[in-house]
Write a protein that holds these residues in place. Structure first.
Motif, PDB file in Angstrom:
ATOM      1  N   GLU A   1      10.757 -27.564  64.006  1.00  0.00           N
ATOM      2  CA  GLU A   1      12.087 -28.215  64.105  1.00  0.00           C
ATOM      3  C   GLU A   1      12.851 -27.671  65.319  1.00  0.00           C
ATOM      4  OE1 GLU A   1      12.324 -28.611  59.265  1.00  0.00           O
ATOM      5  OE2 GLU A   1      13.929 -27.521  60.271  1.00  0.00           O
TER       6      GLU A   1
ATOM      7  N   ARG B   1       6.312 -22.106  60.184  1.00  0.00           N
ATOM      8  CA  ARG B   1       5.850 -23.059  61.217  1.00  0.00           C
ATOM      9  C   ARG B   1       6.674 -24.344  61.173  1.00  0.00           C
ATOM     10  NH1 ARG B   1       0.879 -20.831  59.631  1.00  0.00           N
ATOM     11  NH2 ARG B   1       0.260 -19.322  61.224  1.00  0.00           N
ATOM     12  N   LYS B   2       7.069 -24.735  59.981  1.00  0.00           N
ATOM     13  CA  LYS B   2       7.861 -25.969  59.852  1.00  0.00           C
ATOM     14  C   LYS B   2       9.210 -25.790  60.559  1.00  0.00           C
ATOM     15  CE  LYS B   2       9.747 -29.084  56.303  1.00  0.00           C
ATOM     16  NZ  LYS B   2      11.177 -28.793  56.356  1.00  0.00           N
ATOM     17  N   TYR B   3       9.863 -24.653  60.286  1.00  0.00           N
ATOM     18  CA  TYR B   3      11.161 -24.417  60.920  1.00  0.00           C
ATOM     19  C   TYR B   3      10.991 -24.276  62.443  1.00  0.00           C
ATOM     20  CZ  TYR B   3      15.652 -22.250  62.076  1.00  0.00           C
ATOM     21  OH  TYR B   3      16.859 -21.955  62.645  1.00  0.00           O
TER      22      TYR B   3
ATOM     23  N   ALA C   1       3.477 -21.501  56.311  1.00  0.00           N
ATOM     24  CA  ALA C   1       3.761 -22.915  56.586  1.00  0.00           C
ATOM     25  C   ALA C   1       5.264 -23.158  56.757  1.00  0.00           C
ATOM     26  CB  ALA C   1       3.197 -23.780  55.456  1.00  0.00           C
TER      27      ALA C   1
END
Ligand SMILES: [Zn+2]
Length: 475
Positions: free
Chosen positions: A331, A326-328, A323
């Motif tokens: 962004e 995927r978050k980075y 996760a």
């Protein structure tokens, strides 16, 4: 347990050291032929792992090769570690911010490329020893992929003559076997020489080399309409003749990159560009010399090796991104245009998705997508040895090549997971070739069929030498 699973365990056992190697290479970005600290890191790792080391391949001080094992087939795993100028960037953020003003940066992910290749070679070495198999594995530390064509010089020097198969990879947005589409290219410097004079008091006595460069560029821009649509020409002014407008520039140099689908087409296009340069020299009453800086061939595919690589990719599935990765990546995607993302999907023949910032699939073998019109010196290796390349996801889908976003993601979770994954894919192909000698026979038969009609013809002129940089002196 199958051989591939055993070799993947050997990768997992050593991965931490190679993730750290990748980070250290990221932190010391060095460009073409200046990779002294990077090669020292790779050399130290080879020594620590117990490889037999050969330095100065093709007379290049930043090239290194490590070999392990005895007898049997020779499997080459190719790595790179050169950075790009002007792509310095702080890691782990999603906005452009230089780490060092005007500094270099790993904007093509070669910090991961070399580290994963060396990790794969180490696992193959340990596999040979554990299984008592005859065979040799070599790690080739290849400098100056970006614009330096070191592998072409290494091929010309005979360093691949006894290699049976070559395996490599490149950090990417997707997981796939490389579709072996790249352009042959040549970098040529055109240096014009005229006559300096006072630009106001005696302009009639001057002959401007800068005028010649400008006229050459105009001429080449007209040539574009009448060349094959998959050819490419671009140029950079590397010497504009000085900064004083009141002195007629006596010398100026423009560097051209001339690319075409195959070598004969490239050679023909170079002659046409040279004719434009001669015309510009004639118009300006200057003289022009040409110097080839580097040259690479187009890539050749190899069906048996590609099929073997695809099996490993499918067996492994996509890298195990989490996760946080995927978050980075999301962004980073927020800094891209919809067109950037669509073109990454178009490359693998897919409609764009917005739900997956990191690639969670394996592209089927033989997928027809928009070809990537770049060049690599792996091309020259592929003409002399059956060669296969993986592409493994290490960055957000849509991240442009040679960008601050690639440098930014170079130490991220996705980079490290992709690095380890790529090592597994490459080591798996090597394990197949060691377990089943018919794979090498089939790869060689395929290679022979591709090169029989038009054999390899090194694109470098006989007098071209690698532009070796002086070793920096430590103050
Ligand atoms: Zn690259």
């Amino acid at each position: 347990m199958r051989n591939t699973e055993k070799i993947w365990q050997l990768i997992d056992a050593r991965k931490d050291a190679y993730e750290a190697l990748s980070d250290r290479i990221w932190e010391t970005p060095e460009i073409a032929y200046g990779e002294f600290r990077s090669v020292a890191e790779h050399r130290a790792m080879l020594e620590q792992e117990g490889f037999r080391i050969t330095e100065n391949l093709a007379g290049i001080p930043t090239a290194v090769m490590g070999e392990a094992g005895d007898g049997g087939p020779v499997i080459a795993i190719l790595g790179e570690y050169d950075a790009l100028p002007g792509l310095s960037q702080i890691a782990g953020i999603a906005e452009p911010k230089e780490a060092v003003a005007g500094g270099h940066g790993h904007g093509c992910g070669h910090n991961m490329l070399g580290s994963a290749a060396l990790l794969a070679a180490t696992a193959v070495k340990n596999h040979l020893a554990a299984q008592g198999i005859e065979g040799r594995v070599r790690y080739y530390g290849c400098p100056a992929e970006e614009g330096g064509a070191a592998k072409t010089f290494m091929v010309r020097a005979g360093h691949f003559d006894d290699v049976d198969i070559a395996i490599t990879w490149h950090p990417s947005a997707t997981n796939r076997v490389d579709d072996a589409m790249s352009l042959a290219n040549t970098r040529v410097d055109f240096t014009f020489r005229g006559r300096a004079s006072h630009a106001a008091a005696a302009p009639h006595l001057g002959r401007s080399a800068l005028d010649a460069v400008e006229l050459m560029n105009v001429g080449v821009n007209y040539l574009r309409e009448h060349m094959p649509s998959d050819a490419r020409i671009h140029y950079a002014m590397i010497d504009g003749g000085g900064v004083a407008p009141n002195v007629v520039q006596a010398r100026a140099t423009v560097r051209y990159v001339i690319r075409a689908r195959e070598l004969p087409g490239m050679r023909a296009l170079i002659e046409r560009v040279k004719n434009v340069a001669k015309g510009a020299a004639m118009m300006t009453e200057t003289a022009v010399d040409t110097t080839v800086v580097s040259a690479v061939s187009n890539l050749l595919g190899n069906t048996p090796l590609e099929e073997a690589m695809q099996r490993h990719l499918e067996h492994l599935g996509p890298p195990p991104f989490d996760a946080a990765d995927r978050k980075y990546a999301a962004e980073i995607q927020a800094t891209l245009t919809a067109e950037d993302i669509a073109s990454a999907y178009a490359r693998v023949g897919m409609a764009p998705r917005r739900d997956a910032p990191l690639c969670d699939f394996i592209v089927p073998l033989g997928t027809k997508g928009a070809p990537m019109m770049a060049s690599t010196d792996v091309g020259d290796v592929s003409w002399v040895v059956p060669t296969v390349q993986a592409r493994v996801a290490t960055h957000a889908i849509g991240t442009p090549g040679h960008s601050w976003q690639i440098t930014a993601q170079g130490k991220s979770g996705q980079a490290k997971k992709g690095l380890v994954h790529a090592a597994k894919v490459m080591a798996g192909v090597a394990a197949d070739a060691l377990a089943d000698p018919t794979l090498i026979v089939r790869a060689k038969t395929d290679h022979k069929a591709r090169t029989e009609v038009t054999p390899y013809d090194c694109p470098l002129p006989a007098d071209a030498t690698p532009p070796i940089q002086p070793r920096p002196t430590v103050a």
